[in-house]
Design a protein around this motif. Structure first.
Motif, PDB file in Angstrom:
ATOM      1  N   ALA A 136       0.827  -1.204   0.000  1.00  0.00           N
ATOM      2  CA  ALA A 136       0.000   0.000   0.000  1.00  0.00           C
ATOM      3  C   ALA A 136       0.863   1.257   0.000  1.00  0.00           C
ATOM      4  O   ALA A 136       1.850   1.336   0.736  1.00  0.00           O
ATOM      5  N   LEU A 137       0.455   2.202  -0.838  1.00  0.00           N
ATOM      6  CA  LEU A 137       1.031   3.547  -0.808  1.00  0.00           C
ATOM      7  C   LEU A 137       0.045   4.407  -0.037  1.00  0.00           C
ATOM      8  O   LEU A 137      -1.098   4.572  -0.461  1.00  0.00           O
ATOM      9  N   VAL A 138       0.468   4.913   1.111  1.00  0.00           N
ATOM     10  CA  VAL A 138      -0.404   5.712   1.974  1.00  0.00           C
ATOM     11  C   VAL A 138       0.037   7.165   1.887  1.00  0.00           C
ATOM     12  O   VAL A 138       1.190   7.498   2.177  1.00  0.00           O
ATOM     13  N   LEU A 139      -0.907   8.021   1.502  1.00  0.00           N
ATOM     14  CA  LEU A 139      -0.652   9.451   1.359  1.00  0.00           C
ATOM     15  C   LEU A 139      -1.251  10.181   2.549  1.00  0.00           C
ATOM     16  O   LEU A 139      -2.445  10.057   2.804  1.00  0.00           O
ATOM     17  N   GLY A 140      -0.426  10.919   3.288  1.00  0.00           N
ATOM     18  CA  GLY A 140      -0.914  11.687   4.422  1.00  0.00           C
ATOM     19  C   GLY A 140      -0.319  11.242   5.736  1.00  0.00           C
ATOM     20  O   GLY A 140       0.224  10.141   5.848  1.00  0.00           O
ATOM     21  N   ALA A 141      -0.436  12.125   6.741  1.00  0.00           N
ATOM     22  CA  ALA A 141       0.139  11.837   8.053  1.00  0.00           C
ATOM     23  C   ALA A 141      -0.715  12.424   9.169  1.00  0.00           C
ATOM     24  O   ALA A 141      -0.200  12.872  10.190  1.00  0.00           O
ATOM     25  N   GLY A 142      -2.026  12.425   8.994  1.00  0.00           N
ATOM     26  CA  GLY A 142      -2.927  12.952  10.013  1.00  0.00           C
ATOM     27  C   GLY A 142      -3.562  11.842  10.839  1.00  0.00           C
ATOM     28  O   GLY A 142      -3.103  10.698  10.844  1.00  0.00           O
ATOM     29  N   GLY A 143      -4.644  12.187  11.516  1.00  0.00           N
ATOM     30  CA  GLY A 143      -5.319  11.236  12.398  1.00  0.00           C
ATOM     31  C   GLY A 143      -5.880  10.027  11.679  1.00  0.00           C
ATOM     32  O   GLY A 143      -5.802   8.908  12.178  1.00  0.00           O
ATOM     33  N   THR A 144      -6.443  10.231  10.494  1.00  0.00           N
ATOM     34  CA  THR A 144      -6.982   9.105   9.743  1.00  0.00           C
ATOM     35  C   THR A 144      -5.873   8.170   9.307  1.00  0.00           C
ATOM     36  O   THR A 144      -5.999   6.942   9.424  1.00  0.00           O
ATOM     37  N   SER A 145      -4.783   8.733   8.818  1.00  0.00           N
ATOM     38  CA  SER A 145      -3.676   7.874   8.401  1.00  0.00           C
ATOM     39  C   SER A 145      -3.105   7.107   9.582  1.00  0.00           C
ATOM     40  O   SER A 145      -2.696   5.956   9.433  1.00  0.00           O
ATOM     41  N   ARG A 146      -3.121   7.706  10.760  1.00  0.00           N
ATOM     42  CA  ARG A 146      -2.627   7.024  11.966  1.00  0.00           C
ATOM     43  C   ARG A 146      -3.393   5.713  12.180  1.00  0.00           C
ATOM     44  O   ARG A 146      -2.794   4.651  12.336  1.00  0.00           O
ATOM     45  N   ALA A 147      -4.703   5.784  12.159  1.00  0.00           N
ATOM     46  CA  ALA A 147      -5.526   4.588  12.393  1.00  0.00           C
ATOM     47  C   ALA A 147      -5.368   3.575  11.271  1.00  0.00           C
ATOM     48  O   ALA A 147      -5.232   2.367  11.520  1.00  0.00           O
ATOM     49  N   LEU A 148      -5.365   4.051  10.020  1.00  0.00           N
ATOM     50  CA  LEU A 148      -5.332   3.123   8.891  1.00  0.00           C
ATOM     51  C   LEU A 148      -3.949   2.515   8.691  1.00  0.00           C
ATOM     52  O   LEU A 148      -3.834   1.350   8.299  1.00  0.00           O
ATOM     53  N   LEU A 149      -2.895   3.271   8.990  1.00  0.00           N
ATOM     54  CA  LEU A 149      -1.550   2.697   8.946  1.00  0.00           C
ATOM     55  C   LEU A 149      -1.402   1.566   9.956  1.00  0.00           C
ATOM     56  O   LEU A 149      -0.814   0.527   9.645  1.00  0.00           O
ATOM     57  N   MET A 150      -1.919   1.776  11.157  1.00  0.00           N
ATOM     58  CA  MET A 150      -1.852   0.718  12.175  1.00  0.00           C
ATOM     59  C   MET A 150      -2.594  -0.528  11.711  1.00  0.00           C
ATOM     60  O   MET A 150      -2.114  -1.651  11.879  1.00  0.00           O
ATOM     61  N   ALA A 151      -3.770  -0.341  11.124  1.00  0.00           N
ATOM     62  CA  ALA A 151      -4.553  -1.479  10.640  1.00  0.00           C
ATOM     63  C   ALA A 151      -3.784  -2.250   9.571  1.00  0.00           C
ATOM     64  O   ALA A 151      -3.718  -3.487   9.606  1.00  0.00           O
ATOM     65  N   LEU A 152      -3.199  -1.529   8.627  1.00  0.00           N
ATOM     66  CA  LEU A 152      -2.440  -2.190   7.565  1.00  0.00           C
ATOM     67  C   LEU A 152      -1.178  -2.859   8.109  1.00  0.00           C
ATOM     68  O   LEU A 152      -0.811  -3.954   7.679  1.00  0.00           O
ATOM     69  N   ALA A 153      -0.523  -2.215   9.054  1.00  0.00           N
ATOM     70  CA  ALA A 153       0.683  -2.794   9.656  1.00  0.00           C
ATOM     71  C   ALA A 153       0.352  -4.073  10.410  1.00  0.00           C
ATOM     72  O   ALA A 153       1.101  -5.057  10.346  1.00  0.00           O
ATOM     73  N   GLU A 154      -0.769  -4.096  11.121  1.00  0.00           N
ATOM     74  CA  GLU A 154      -1.171  -5.296  11.855  1.00  0.00           C
ATOM     75  C   GLU A 154      -1.456  -6.464  10.910  1.00  0.00           C
ATOM     76  O   GLU A 154      -1.325  -7.620  11.299  1.00  0.00           O
ATOM     77  N   LEU A 155      -1.827  -6.153   9.674  1.00  0.00           N
ATOM     78  CA  LEU A 155      -2.055  -7.193   8.665  1.00  0.00           C
ATOM     79  C   LEU A 155      -0.770  -7.545   7.920  1.00  0.00           C
ATOM     80  O   LEU A 155      -0.798  -8.326   6.970  1.00  0.00           O
ATOM     81  N   GLU A 156       0.344  -6.944   8.337  1.00  0.00           N
ATOM     82  CA  GLU A 156       1.666  -7.179   7.757  1.00  0.00           C
ATOM     83  C   GLU A 156       1.756  -6.731   6.300  1.00  0.00           C
ATOM     84  O   GLU A 156       2.451  -7.337   5.483  1.00  0.00           O
ATOM     85  N   CYS A 157       1.061  -5.654   5.978  1.00  0.00           N
ATOM     86  CA  CYS A 157       1.159  -5.067   4.649  1.00  0.00           C
ATOM     87  C   CYS A 157       2.496  -4.348   4.506  1.00  0.00           C
ATOM     88  O   CYS A 157       3.031  -3.820   5.480  1.00  0.00           O
ATOM     89  N   ARG A 158       3.000  -4.324   3.303  1.00  0.00           N
ATOM     90  CA  ARG A 158       4.187  -3.517   3.004  1.00  0.00           C
ATOM     91  C   ARG A 158       3.692  -2.091   2.821  1.00  0.00           C
ATOM     92  O   ARG A 158       2.797  -1.834   2.010  1.00  0.00           O
ATOM     93  N   LEU A 159       4.262  -1.159   3.571  1.00  0.00           N
ATOM     94  CA  LEU A 159       3.779   0.218   3.586  1.00  0.00           C
ATOM     95  C   LEU A 159       4.798   1.181   3.001  1.00  0.00           C
ATOM     96  O   LEU A 159       5.938   1.271   3.469  1.00  0.00           O
TER      97      LEU A 159
ATOM     98  N   THR B 224       4.300   1.964  -7.901  1.00  0.00           N
ATOM     99  CA  THR B 224       4.758   0.735  -8.542  1.00  0.00           C
ATOM    100  C   THR B 224       4.535  -0.446  -7.594  1.00  0.00           C
ATOM    101  O   THR B 224       4.885  -0.379  -6.427  1.00  0.00           O
ATOM    102  N   ASP B 225       3.945  -1.501  -8.097  1.00  0.00           N
ATOM    103  CA  ASP B 225       3.692  -2.736  -7.334  1.00  0.00           C
ATOM    104  C   ASP B 225       2.707  -2.563  -6.184  1.00  0.00           C
ATOM    105  O   ASP B 225       2.623  -3.426  -5.320  1.00  0.00           O
ATOM    106  N   CYS B 226       1.977  -1.470  -6.133  1.00  0.00           N
ATOM    107  CA  CYS B 226       1.009  -1.243  -5.054  1.00  0.00           C
ATOM    108  C   CYS B 226      -0.368  -1.740  -5.473  1.00  0.00           C
ATOM    109  O   CYS B 226      -0.848  -1.422  -6.553  1.00  0.00           O
ATOM    110  N   GLN B 227      -0.994  -2.494  -4.601  1.00  0.00           N
ATOM    111  CA  GLN B 227      -2.365  -2.918  -4.833  1.00  0.00           C
ATOM    112  C   GLN B 227      -3.355  -1.878  -4.309  1.00  0.00           C
ATOM    113  O   GLN B 227      -4.499  -1.840  -4.716  1.00  0.00           O
ATOM    114  N   LEU B 228      -2.879  -1.036  -3.397  1.00  0.00           N
ATOM    115  CA  LEU B 228      -3.716  -0.019  -2.769  1.00  0.00           C
ATOM    116  C   LEU B 228      -2.979   1.313  -2.764  1.00  0.00           C
ATOM    117  O   LEU B 228      -1.823   1.382  -2.349  1.00  0.00           O
ATOM    118  N   ILE B 229      -3.662   2.348  -3.249  1.00  0.00           N
ATOM    119  CA  ILE B 229      -3.165   3.715  -3.147  1.00  0.00           C
ATOM    120  C   ILE B 229      -4.191   4.451  -2.302  1.00  0.00           C
ATOM    121  O   ILE B 229      -5.334   4.645  -2.722  1.00  0.00           O
TER     122      ILE B 229
END
Length: 176
Positions: free
Chosen positions: A36-59, A89-94
């Motif tokens: 996943a390519l995650v754009l942003g660094a606010g409160g929403t990204s905080r929660a969603l980054l944690m969720a993706l990290a817990e699923l062992e996604c490459r961030l 490149t190689d991202c399934q999620l943007i």
């Protein structure tokens, strides 16, 4: 460090954004873990980054203000790569968690580098496609807005408050 649902009777609090977000990815048929390519660094990204990290996604993470992103990733203590340019490149999620869509501003995503089977997910929603969604769709990328997330996190809140299953399909129809 973020809550969005309070239950006053027993002074309990949870965040339904992260699990609701994962619900939407599964509903979209996304194979997890993903890149996943995650754009942003606010409160929403905080929660969603944690969720993706817990699923062992490459961030892969990008923010207009790199120091803010660096601080967020340090606070979260997750494995993620800060990228100087949002090249999917190689991202399934943007995933767009920035405020750019509120102003219909363009983000510097290199859509030509995105796999055609990826999903461009904007957490913001409006009556029409956001600039982020328009740019993704123009380049052949499936784009969705934040209504699914709104319904999914709302459904989880409803279930937590009432201890009954919510009518998710009806909820989604109501916001669309």
């Amino acid at each position: 460090g973020v809550v969005n649902t309070l239950r006053l009777e027993d002074r309990a609090a949870i965040n339904t954004d992260a699990p609701g977000f994962i619900d939407t990815l599964r509903d979209l048929g996304m194979m997890l873990p993903c890149t996943a390519l995650v754009l942003g660094a606010g409160g929403t990204s905080r929660a969603l980054l944690m969720a993706l990290a817990e699923l062992e996604c490459r961030l892969l993470c990008w923010n207009r203000t790199p120091i803010k992103l660096e601080k967020l990733l340090h606070e979260l203590g997750i494995r993620a790569e800060m990228v100087p340019n949002p090249i999917p490149t190689d991202c399934q999620l943007i995933l767009n968690t920035t405020s750019a869509s509120m102003d219909n501003a363009q983000l510097p995503v290199d859509w030509y580098q995105s796999p055609r089977k990826s999903i461009a997910y904007d957490v913001f929603y409006t009556d029409g496609p956001t600039k982020f969604m328009f740019d993704a769709e123009t380049n052949g990328i499936r784009a969705i807005d934040g209504r699914r997330l709104l319904v999914a996190q709302g459904a989880r809140s409803f279930e937590w408050w009432t201890r009954t299953k919510p009518p998710k399909a009806d909820m989604l129809m109501a916001v669309e």
